[in-house]
Enzyme design. Structure first.
Site, PDB file in Angstrom:
ATOM      1  N   TRP A   1      20.967 -21.612   1.434  1.00  0.00           N
ATOM      2  CA  TRP A   1      21.795 -22.600   2.142  1.00  0.00           C
ATOM      3  C   TRP A   1      23.268 -22.515   1.745  1.00  0.00           C
ATOM      4  CZ3 TRP A   1      20.528 -24.827   6.449  1.00  0.00           C
ATOM      5  CH2 TRP A   1      19.179 -24.986   6.756  1.00  0.00           C
TER       6      TRP A   1
ATOM      7  N   ASP B   1      21.616 -26.434  -2.034  1.00  0.00           N
ATOM      8  CA  ASP B   1      21.795 -25.332  -2.977  1.00  0.00           C
ATOM      9  C   ASP B   1      23.168 -25.453  -3.623  1.00  0.00           C
ATOM     10  OD1 ASP B   1      19.311 -24.351  -2.398  1.00  0.00           O
ATOM     11  OD2 ASP B   1      20.013 -22.852  -0.957  1.00  0.00           O
TER      12      ASP B   1
ATOM     13  N   THR C   1      19.223 -25.456  -7.143  1.00  0.00           N
ATOM     14  CA  THR C   1      19.026 -26.456  -6.077  1.00  0.00           C
ATOM     15  C   THR C   1      18.952 -27.870  -6.671  1.00  0.00           C
ATOM     16  OG1 THR C   1      17.773 -24.813  -4.810  1.00  0.00           O
ATOM     17  CG2 THR C   1      17.508 -27.113  -4.150  1.00  0.00           C
TER      18      THR C   1
ATOM     19  N   ASP D   1      12.233 -25.206  -2.807  1.00  0.00           N
ATOM     20  CA  ASP D   1      12.007 -23.781  -3.101  1.00  0.00           C
ATOM     21  C   ASP D   1      13.297 -23.267  -3.727  1.00  0.00           C
ATOM     22  OD1 ASP D   1      11.573 -21.086  -3.167  1.00  0.00           O
ATOM     23  OD2 ASP D   1      11.293 -20.818  -1.018  1.00  0.00           O
TER      24      ASP D   1
ATOM     25  N   TYR E   1      23.914 -17.837  -4.536  1.00  0.00           N
ATOM     26  CA  TYR E   1      23.034 -18.985  -4.808  1.00  0.00           C
ATOM     27  C   TYR E   1      22.781 -19.114  -6.306  1.00  0.00           C
ATOM     28  CZ  TYR E   1      18.659 -21.488  -5.525  1.00  0.00           C
ATOM     29  OH  TYR E   1      17.699 -22.345  -5.991  1.00  0.00           O
TER      30      TYR E   1
ATOM     31  N   TRP F   1      18.538 -28.942   3.546  1.00  0.00           N
ATOM     32  CA  TRP F   1      17.267 -29.240   4.220  1.00  0.00           C
ATOM     33  C   TRP F   1      16.701 -30.515   3.608  1.00  0.00           C
ATOM     34  CZ3 TRP F   1      17.599 -26.086   0.092  1.00  0.00           C
ATOM     35  CH2 TRP F   1      16.558 -26.053  -0.834  1.00  0.00           C
TER      36      TRP F   1
END
Ligand code: ABN
Length: 173
Positions: free
Chosen positions: A151, A119, A163, A75, A160, A100
């Site tokens: 993250w 991230d 990713t 995501d 951010y 994650w």
């Protein structure tokens, strides 16, 4: 009287034509022949259907596409569209200290892979190639498999950017 005769005769012929077995058969034949000749030349959009099918096919081998197999639980914005690669952050950003994980099936070799999603932090949101796949993703109380969170929380800068998705392990079945 002549005109009356011919009017009567033509009407009588018309009624006979409409009601006779031969007339009915002729009408059915006309419909069948007409259908046989016109249907094959109707402009069916076969090219459009083929293009649509190709577009609908998942791009499991293009790492700038959300459908790339490694992104099954990602995501965020793809770093491959933001100046980085699938496993390295764009210049000027740093990788998150926490991450994650997801387990993704690679249809190209038929194996399952453990993927770690990190991230990239320290620059404003990239905004390109936003994806949201949630295979085996769990709510926030299972933090390690939760993706809907920034993250960058443990980094010096919490901004951010995008990713990355690196392979950690493969399951040998
Ligand atoms: N882990 C990606 C992300 C970052 C910020 C907000 C939501 C999700």
């Amino acid at each position: 009287m002549n005109w009356f005769d011919s009017l009567f005769e033509s009407q009588a012929r018309r009624v006979a034509r409409m009601s006779s077995r031969r007339g009915a058969l002729a009408r059915v034949a006309r419909v069948l022949v007409g259908t046989a000749f016109t249907l094959p030349v109707l402009p069916f959009d076969r090219i459009g259907a083929t293009a649509q099918a190709a577009g609908a096919k998942k791009k499991v081998d293009d790492d700038t596409s959300c459908d790339y197999w490694r992104y099954c639980a990602l995501d965020g914005f793809l770093c491959t569209c933001c100046g980085g690669t699938i496993s390295s952050c764009p210049p000027g950003t740093e990788i998150s200290k926490v991450s994650w994980v997801g387990t993704c099936h690679n249809p190209l070799d038929g194996k399952d892979y453990l993927i770690t999603y990190n991230d990239c932090c320290g620059a404003t949101t990239c905004g390109r190639c936003g994806c949201n796949h949630n295979e085996r993703e769990r709510p926030g109380y299972r933090m390690g498999v939760h993706n809907d969170i920034n993250w960058c929380m443990a980094n010096a800068s919490n901004s951010y950017n995008c990713t990355v998705a690196a392979i950690v392990d493969v399951s040998e079945k």
